[in-house]
Enzyme design. Structure first.
Site, PDB file in Angstrom:
ATOM      1  N   GLU A 190      44.205 -10.314   4.165  1.00  0.00           N
ATOM      2  CA  GLU A 190      45.631 -10.588   4.279  1.00  0.00           C
ATOM      3  C   GLU A 190      45.914 -12.081   4.227  1.00  0.00           C
ATOM      4  OE1 GLU A 190      44.707  -7.022   7.050  1.00  0.00           O
ATOM      5  OE2 GLU A 190      43.690  -8.818   6.322  1.00  0.00           O
ATOM      6  N   GLU A 204      33.283 -13.211   4.141  1.00  0.00           N
ATOM      7  CA  GLU A 204      32.518 -13.483   5.352  1.00  0.00           C
ATOM      8  C   GLU A 204      31.652 -14.726   5.207  1.00  0.00           C
ATOM      9  OE1 GLU A 204      32.081  -8.909   6.918  1.00  0.00           O
ATOM     10  OE2 GLU A 204      30.327  -9.875   6.081  1.00  0.00           O
ATOM     11  N   CYS A 233      40.115 -13.233   6.395  1.00  0.00           N
ATOM     12  CA  CYS A 233      40.534 -11.855   6.120  1.00  0.00           C
ATOM     13  C   CYS A 233      41.308 -11.753   4.812  1.00  0.00           C
ATOM     14  CB  CYS A 233      41.419 -11.348   7.253  1.00  0.00           C
ATOM     15  SG  CYS A 233      40.595 -11.279   8.854  1.00  0.00           S
ATOM     16  N   CYS A 264      44.123  -7.817  11.659  1.00  0.00           N
ATOM     17  CA  CYS A 264      43.654  -8.368  12.930  1.00  0.00           C
ATOM     18  C   CYS A 264      44.774  -9.208  13.556  1.00  0.00           C
ATOM     19  CB  CYS A 264      42.385  -9.198  12.723  1.00  0.00           C
ATOM     20  SG  CYS A 264      42.667 -10.825  11.988  1.00  0.00           S
TER      21      CYS A 264
END
Length: 135
Positions: A58, A47, A56, A91
């Site tokens: 992934e 983050e 993210c 996401c």
């Protein structure tokens, strides 16, 4: 993939999530990608106070694979782990990146906080994927 291979990949995603940098959401996610040469690349979410700069798990793992010379033909499977009641899903941005960097039939193993595993494919995650600029 054999059941023991799936469990091993899921465990690698579960283990790595503890290294996530999540000072704002406190929502760690881990991902592990198995490549054809049996190498596993892990990733976590990272983050930033400017949320648009967040990456993210992934995408971290997939982008690392690219830097190591892997292509979409080399991806065998992806596992995603989080401490959630329901299965964690990538996401929409990660799904689109998977469309670009994985085959449509690549298995994606989703997990939850109860150590349950659900298998889907990239195509099932993105049934009407934007996959080419030629259209």
């Amino acid at each position: 993939m054999k059941e023991n291979q799936v469990k091993s990949l899921v465990e690698k995603a579960k283990e790595i999530k503890e290294k996530a940098y999540v000072p704002y959401s406190h929502f760690p996610v881990g991902a592990a990608i198995l490549y054809k040469d049996n190498q596993v690349i892990q990733g976590v979410n990272v983050e930033n106070v400017s949320f648009g700069a967040t990456n993210c798990a992934e995408r971290t793992a997939l982008f690392t694979g690219i830097t190591r010379g892997y292509s979409k033909d080399d991806v065998v499977a992806i596992a995603v782990s989080a401490n959630t009641k329901d299965y964690i899903t990538p996401c929409s941005i990660c799904r689109q990146v998977m469309v670009e960097l994985c085959q449509a039939d690549t298995p994606v193993y989703l997990t939850n906080g109860n150590d349950e595993i659900k298998k889907v494919t990239v195509e099932e995650l993105v049934p009407f994927a934007f996959s080419t600029m030629d259209n």
